[in-house]
Design a protein around this motif. Structure first.
Motif, PDB file in Angstrom:
ATOM      1  N   ASP A 186       0.863  -1.178   0.000  1.00 25.02           N
ATOM      2  CA  ASP A 186       0.000   0.000   0.000  1.00 25.02           C
ATOM      3  C   ASP A 186       0.899   1.227   0.000  1.00 25.02           C
ATOM      4  O   ASP A 186       1.475   1.586   1.034  1.00 25.02           O
ATOM      5  CB  ASP A 186      -0.904  -0.022   1.230  1.00 25.02           C
ATOM      6  CG  ASP A 186      -1.825   1.189   1.309  1.00 25.02           C
ATOM      7  OD1 ASP A 186      -1.854   1.988   0.351  1.00 25.02           O
ATOM      8  OD2 ASP A 186      -2.511   1.341   2.343  1.00 25.02           O
ATOM      9  N   ALA A 188       0.207   4.225  -0.020  1.00 27.43           N
ATOM     10  CA  ALA A 188      -0.295   5.304   0.835  1.00 27.43           C
ATOM     11  C   ALA A 188       0.334   5.273   2.226  1.00 27.43           C
ATOM     12  O   ALA A 188       0.276   6.275   2.954  1.00 27.43           O
ATOM     13  CB  ALA A 188      -1.815   5.222   0.952  1.00 27.43           C
ATOM     14  N   ARG A 212       1.895   9.742 -11.720  1.00 27.82           N
ATOM     15  CA  ARG A 212       0.812   9.173 -10.910  1.00 27.82           C
ATOM     16  C   ARG A 212       1.168   9.056  -9.432  1.00 27.82           C
ATOM     17  O   ARG A 212       0.266   9.061  -8.569  1.00 27.82           O
ATOM     18  CB  ARG A 212       0.450   7.798 -11.477  1.00 27.82           C
ATOM     19  CG  ARG A 212      -0.847   7.230 -10.972  1.00 27.82           C
ATOM     20  CD  ARG A 212      -1.335   6.094 -11.858  1.00 27.82           C
ATOM     21  NE  ARG A 212      -0.545   4.882 -11.710  1.00 27.82           N
ATOM     22  CZ  ARG A 212       0.107   4.291 -12.696  1.00 27.82           C
ATOM     23  NH1 ARG A 212       0.098   4.814 -13.912  1.00 27.82           N
ATOM     24  NH2 ARG A 212       0.783   3.172 -12.482  1.00 27.82           N
ATOM     25  N   LEU A 213       2.438   8.951  -9.115  1.00 24.75           N
ATOM     26  CA  LEU A 213       2.830   8.696  -7.727  1.00 24.75           C
ATOM     27  C   LEU A 213       2.339   9.754  -6.732  1.00 24.75           C
ATOM     28  O   LEU A 213       1.944   9.397  -5.611  1.00 24.75           O
ATOM     29  CB  LEU A 213       4.350   8.532  -7.629  1.00 24.75           C
ATOM     30  CG  LEU A 213       4.862   7.145  -8.053  1.00 24.75           C
ATOM     31  CD1 LEU A 213       6.378   7.135  -8.127  1.00 24.75           C
ATOM     32  CD2 LEU A 213       4.374   6.079  -7.086  1.00 24.75           C
ATOM     33  N   LYS A 215      -0.405  11.098  -6.556  1.00 29.86           N
ATOM     34  CA  LYS A 215      -1.797  10.788  -6.226  1.00 29.86           C
ATOM     35  C   LYS A 215      -1.899   9.621  -5.256  1.00 29.86           C
ATOM     36  O   LYS A 215      -2.944   9.425  -4.631  1.00 29.86           O
ATOM     37  CB  LYS A 215      -2.577  10.466  -7.508  1.00 29.86           C
ATOM     38  CG  LYS A 215      -2.592  11.597  -8.526  1.00 29.86           C
ATOM     39  CD  LYS A 215      -3.265  11.167  -9.818  1.00 29.86           C
ATOM     40  CE  LYS A 215      -3.207  12.281 -10.865  1.00 29.86           C
ATOM     41  NZ  LYS A 215      -3.792  11.861 -12.167  1.00 29.86           N
ATOM     42  N   GLN A 216      -0.814   8.838  -5.139  1.00 29.19           N
ATOM     43  CA  GLN A 216      -0.807   7.666  -4.273  1.00 29.19           C
ATOM     44  C   GLN A 216       0.019   7.866  -3.008  1.00 29.19           C
ATOM     45  O   GLN A 216      -0.192   7.163  -2.021  1.00 29.19           O
ATOM     46  CB  GLN A 216      -0.284   6.456  -5.053  1.00 29.19           C
ATOM     47  CG  GLN A 216      -1.141   6.103  -6.259  1.00 29.19           C
ATOM     48  CD  GLN A 216      -0.535   5.010  -7.101  1.00 29.19           C
ATOM     49  OE1 GLN A 216       0.235   5.266  -8.016  1.00 29.19           O
ATOM     50  NE2 GLN A 216      -0.875   3.772  -6.805  1.00 29.19           N
TER      51      GLN A 216
END
Length: 255
Positions: A186, A188, A212-213, A215-216
């Motif tokens: 995960d 996050a 994209r990273l 956003k995570q």
């Protein structure tokens, strides 16, 4: 097994350099003295089947190997810098042990669970065809052509050629090949300051991963280098050394 590794620098914060699967730990030669002189205790290692580390003789995890190496060295907390596949390993370590990672720099990183796009699938198919034809030299040249951007010198291209050829020969000679396990993680969970770098001349997969990273990972920031291919640390080593030292200095203030 303890991965083959180098360590230099006394008393400073720990910094671990994780190489691309096109290279081995020698890819960090240009940044190594700069980071040591900046006051870090710098570690670089070879994953299994690369550089001076032998191939695996059973199931294994590259992220687990890195964690074991840090435990062996008595390092409880460290910043991680990962290039390409080394960036994926850094993400796995940071997500599995978030309290142990002080900062992350991801240079054109791969990502756990990423589904390859058309360009990356095409590369893999071409490489597999060359392996099937026992054409290691052709596979080496495919990797050099694919992963180095226009800023790479002839000397750098030859160095990557040597590193990739050595890895292929070591892995080719293995009686049985064990692929590293990939953890379900995960992202996050990662709270350390994170810089996700992409190259404008890289394959779309890696540019999209870096974009994209953030956003995570709540602490992540994306930076695209307009001149870079997939291995910016080799293409413009001084520029990347400066980028690393500046980001790590700023991250230490926030830690």
């Amino acid at each position: 097994m303890t991965l083959s590794h180098d360590i230099s620098g006394d008393g400073g914060p720990a910094l671990v350099l994780l190489h691309s699967s096109v290279c081995d730990r020698r890819m960090w030669d240009p940044q190594w003295p700069v980071l040591v002189n900046a006051g870090y205790r710098v570690v670089r290692c070879d994953f299994r089947g690369f550089g001076d580390s032998p191939v695996a003789d059973g199931p294994y995890s590259d992220a687990g190997d890195v964690a074991d190496l840090l435990d062996h060295l008595g390092i409880e907390r460290a910043a991680l810098v990962g290039a390409s596949y080394g960036g994926q390993v850094a993400l796995e370590v940071a997500a599995t042990c978030p309290g142990a990672v002080t900062a992350l720099v991801l240079l054109c990183a791969a990502m756990p669970g990423h589904v390859p796009g058309a360009a990356l699938r095409s590369f893999a198919e071409r490489e597999d065809a060359l392996f099937a034809a026992d054409d290691l030299a052709g596979a080496v040249e495919l990797n050099v052509e694919t992963w180095l951007g226009p800023e790479a010198s002839d000397e750098v291209r030859e160095e990557v050629r040597r590193m990739q050829r050595h890895a292929f020969e070591v892995q080719w000679a293995a009686k049985e090949e064990f692929a590293p396990t990939e953890a379900q993680v995960d992202l996050a969970r990662i709270k350390a300051p994170c810089l996700a770098v992409s190259g404008a001349h890289d394959l779309a997969d890696f540019r999209e991963i870096a974009a994209r990273l953030p956003k995570q990972i709540s602490s992540a920031h994306h930076l695209e280098l307009p001149w870079a291919g997939h291995l910016p640390g080799l293409e413009q080593p001084d520029t990347v050394a400066d980028l690393l030292t500046r980001f790590l200095r700023e991250a230490a203030v926030r830690d």
